[in-house]
Design an enzyme around this catalytic site. Sequence first.
Site, PDB file in Angstrom:
ATOM      1  N   GLY A  11       0.804  -1.225   0.000  1.00  0.00           N
ATOM      2  CA  GLY A  11       0.000   0.000   0.000  1.00  0.00           C
ATOM      3  C   GLY A  11       0.835   1.273   0.000  1.00  0.00           C
ATOM      4  O   GLY A  11       0.455   2.275  -0.618  1.00  0.00           O
ATOM      5  N   ASN A  12       2.005   1.246   0.673  1.00  0.00           N
ATOM      6  CA  ASN A  12       2.800   2.479   0.766  1.00  0.00           C
ATOM      7  C   ASN A  12       3.436   2.867  -0.568  1.00  0.00           C
ATOM      8  O   ASN A  12       3.909   3.981  -0.727  1.00  0.00           O
ATOM      9  CB  ASN A  12       3.869   2.369   1.874  1.00  0.00           C
ATOM     10  CG  ASN A  12       4.858   1.256   1.601  1.00  0.00           C
ATOM     11  OD1 ASN A  12       4.543   0.282   0.921  1.00  0.00           O
ATOM     12  ND2 ASN A  12       6.065   1.397   2.112  1.00  0.00           N
ATOM     13  N   LYS A 128     -13.224 -10.624   3.763  1.00  0.00           N
ATOM     14  CA  LYS A 128     -12.561  -9.381   3.353  1.00  0.00           C
ATOM     15  C   LYS A 128     -13.589  -8.258   3.171  1.00  0.00           C
ATOM     16  O   LYS A 128     -14.401  -8.292   2.237  1.00  0.00           O
ATOM     17  CB  LYS A 128     -11.848  -9.676   2.024  1.00  0.00           C
ATOM     18  CG  LYS A 128     -10.894  -8.635   1.594  1.00  0.00           C
ATOM     19  CD  LYS A 128      -9.463  -9.097   1.671  1.00  0.00           C
ATOM     20  CE  LYS A 128      -8.561  -7.905   1.389  1.00  0.00           C
ATOM     21  NZ  LYS A 128      -7.327  -7.916   2.126  1.00  0.00           N
ATOM     22  N   LYS A 214      -2.617 -10.095  -2.955  1.00  0.00           N
ATOM     23  CA  LYS A 214      -1.602  -9.787  -3.977  1.00  0.00           C
ATOM     24  C   LYS A 214      -0.278 -10.502  -3.704  1.00  0.00           C
ATOM     25  O   LYS A 214       0.474 -10.779  -4.642  1.00  0.00           O
ATOM     26  CB  LYS A 214      -1.397  -8.275  -4.112  1.00  0.00           C
ATOM     27  CG  LYS A 214      -0.768  -7.596  -2.909  1.00  0.00           C
ATOM     28  CD  LYS A 214       0.598  -7.074  -3.185  1.00  0.00           C
ATOM     29  CE  LYS A 214       1.246  -6.357  -2.029  1.00  0.00           C
ATOM     30  NZ  LYS A 214       0.947  -6.702  -0.648  1.00  0.00           N
ATOM     31  N   LYS A 276       2.573 -12.682   3.465  1.00  0.00           N
ATOM     32  CA  LYS A 276       3.894 -12.414   2.863  1.00  0.00           C
ATOM     33  C   LYS A 276       4.862 -13.550   3.195  1.00  0.00           C
ATOM     34  O   LYS A 276       5.581 -14.033   2.315  1.00  0.00           O
ATOM     35  CB  LYS A 276       4.465 -11.085   3.380  1.00  0.00           C
ATOM     36  CG  LYS A 276       3.619  -9.887   2.996  1.00  0.00           C
ATOM     37  CD  LYS A 276       4.285  -8.592   3.426  1.00  0.00           C
ATOM     38  CE  LYS A 276       3.266  -7.480   3.528  1.00  0.00           C
ATOM     39  NZ  LYS A 276       2.349  -7.366   2.398  1.00  0.00           N
TER      40      LYS A 276
HETATM   41  P1  ADP Z   1       1.214  -4.135   2.421  1.00  0.00           P
HETATM   42  O1  ADP Z   1       0.305  -3.006   2.059  1.00  0.00           O
HETATM   43  O2  ADP Z   1       2.628  -3.897   2.023  1.00  0.00           O
HETATM   44  O3  ADP Z   1       0.693  -5.489   2.016  1.00  0.00           O
HETATM   45  P2  ADP Z   1       0.503  -4.740   5.185  1.00  0.00           P
HETATM   46  O4  ADP Z   1       0.103  -3.627   6.089  1.00  0.00           O
HETATM   47  O5  ADP Z   1      -0.541  -5.663   4.678  1.00  0.00           O
HETATM   48  O6  ADP Z   1       1.336  -4.077   4.011  1.00  0.00           O
HETATM   49  O7  ADP Z   1       1.625  -5.631   5.902  1.00  0.00           O
HETATM   50  C1  ADP Z   1       2.838  -5.076   6.390  1.00  0.00           C
HETATM   51  C2  ADP Z   1       2.712  -4.772   7.880  1.00  0.00           C
HETATM   52  O8  ADP Z   1       2.720  -5.989   8.633  1.00  0.00           O
HETATM   53  C3  ADP Z   1       3.870  -4.025   8.466  1.00  0.00           C
HETATM   54  O9  ADP Z   1       3.787  -2.645   8.223  1.00  0.00           O
HETATM   55  C4  ADP Z   1       3.757  -4.356   9.970  1.00  0.00           C
HETATM   56  O10 ADP Z   1       3.054  -3.340  10.644  1.00  0.00           O
HETATM   57  C5  ADP Z   1       2.903  -5.625   9.999  1.00  0.00           C
HETATM   58  N1  ADP Z   1       3.472  -6.767  10.708  1.00  0.00           N
HETATM   59  C6  ADP Z   1       2.706  -7.691  11.344  1.00  0.00           C
HETATM   60  N2  ADP Z   1       3.434  -8.637  11.901  1.00  0.00           N
HETATM   61  C7  ADP Z   1       4.741  -8.328  11.626  1.00  0.00           C
HETATM   62  C8  ADP Z   1       5.991  -8.950  11.948  1.00  0.00           C
HETATM   63  N3  ADP Z   1       6.048 -10.083  12.665  1.00  0.00           N
HETATM   64  N4  ADP Z   1       7.124  -8.377  11.489  1.00  0.00           N
HETATM   65  C9  ADP Z   1       7.078  -7.238  10.772  1.00  0.00           C
HETATM   66  N5  ADP Z   1       5.920  -6.599  10.443  1.00  0.00           N
HETATM   67  C10 ADP Z   1       4.760  -7.132  10.862  1.00  0.00           C
HETATM   68 MG    MG Z   2      -1.231  -6.355   2.697  1.00  0.00          MG
END
Ligand code: ADP
Ligand code: MG
Length: 314
Positions: A11-12, A128, A214, A276
């Site tokens: 998202g960023n 979702k 995604k 991820k």
């Molecule tokens: P994106 O939009 O890139 O898919 P998400 O917000 O869905 O991002 O996922 C990334 C987020 O996951 C990070 O910003 C962090 O806040 C969160 N997160 C949750 N658990 C963890 C972890 N164990 N280590 C690092 N980040 C984590």
């Molecule tokens: Mg995400």
Amino acid sequence: MGKKIVIALGGNALGKNLPEQAIAVRNTAVAIVDLLEQGNEVAVVHGNGPQVGMIANAMTELTRSDPERYIPCPLSVCGAMSQGYIGYDLQNALREEMECRGIRHGVTTVLTQVEVDPADPAFDNPTKPIGSFMTLDEAEALKRDRDYDFVEDAGRGYRRVVASPKPKRIVELDTIDCLVAADHVVVCCGGGGIPVVPTGEHNHLKGAAAVIDKDFAAELLAESLDADYLVILTAVEKVAVNYGKPGERWLDELSPDEARGYIAEGQFAPGSMLPKVEACVNFAESKPGRSALITLLDRAADGIAGKTGTVVRA
Ligand code: ADP
Ligand code: MG
């Protein structure tokens, strides 16, 4: 030596609204063109949560304004619109950045459909939330007329929920493969791809009311293109255990077995870090020599050089 890389943008990389996206794509283009400059082949998958939400809300308002004239717009169509709009901005930002650096690569957005299994258990348990908040009356009418599912969301009203099935097959894979081989940066599988199911009639693919993660779509693409690297760019530089808690520890490397242990402990938040890590493990185990990386957008080139990020390797 150049590698074939599939990048998943979080998202960023795009921001939450029109002006934010116009600015964010410039930084995103810098990170991607850095990888091209190192001689890599690149395909780019991106999220679309805020964008498809905006489009779905706008289409809902249109229907509300004149229900006789405007029938509700299917989610698959909203997804296709979001791929077009995001591809438009990314494609232009990439072209500008390449021209500024004197790099000559094509850049193409491919509207991508991704087949899902209609028997995927996710369809029995939609989780979702998408689109705008509604009143109970509006939600009940849509449940009756269109069989939509709804949840009450933290006292703010009712929201439609859809399933998040696993991706099975990328319909436009051959096109994407040709373009990557011809040195194009290919923006594809946006928002996880437009989910479709075969109907069995006339080779027709029907859009499904669902959202594919995604990160899983990027993993399937990386396997299908026989890529060397899956690079997931997000809002953290590394994956942590005890994230945000006492004893927090950032990981430089993560083996599939270690990852499974941490997953069992609940170390990765469902819907954010969990998909991820799962995508990275699946890719790393899919064939010898494949590895995956999770890092910040602007550390992508350093991550691939082994200087930062969390690497998942079998
Ligand atoms: P994106 O939009 O890139 O898919 P998400 O917000 O869905 O991002 O996922 C990334 C987020 O996951 C990070 O910003 C962090 O806040 C969160 N997160 C949750 N658990 C963890 C972890 N164990 N280590 C690092 N980040 C984590
Ligand atoms: Mg995400």
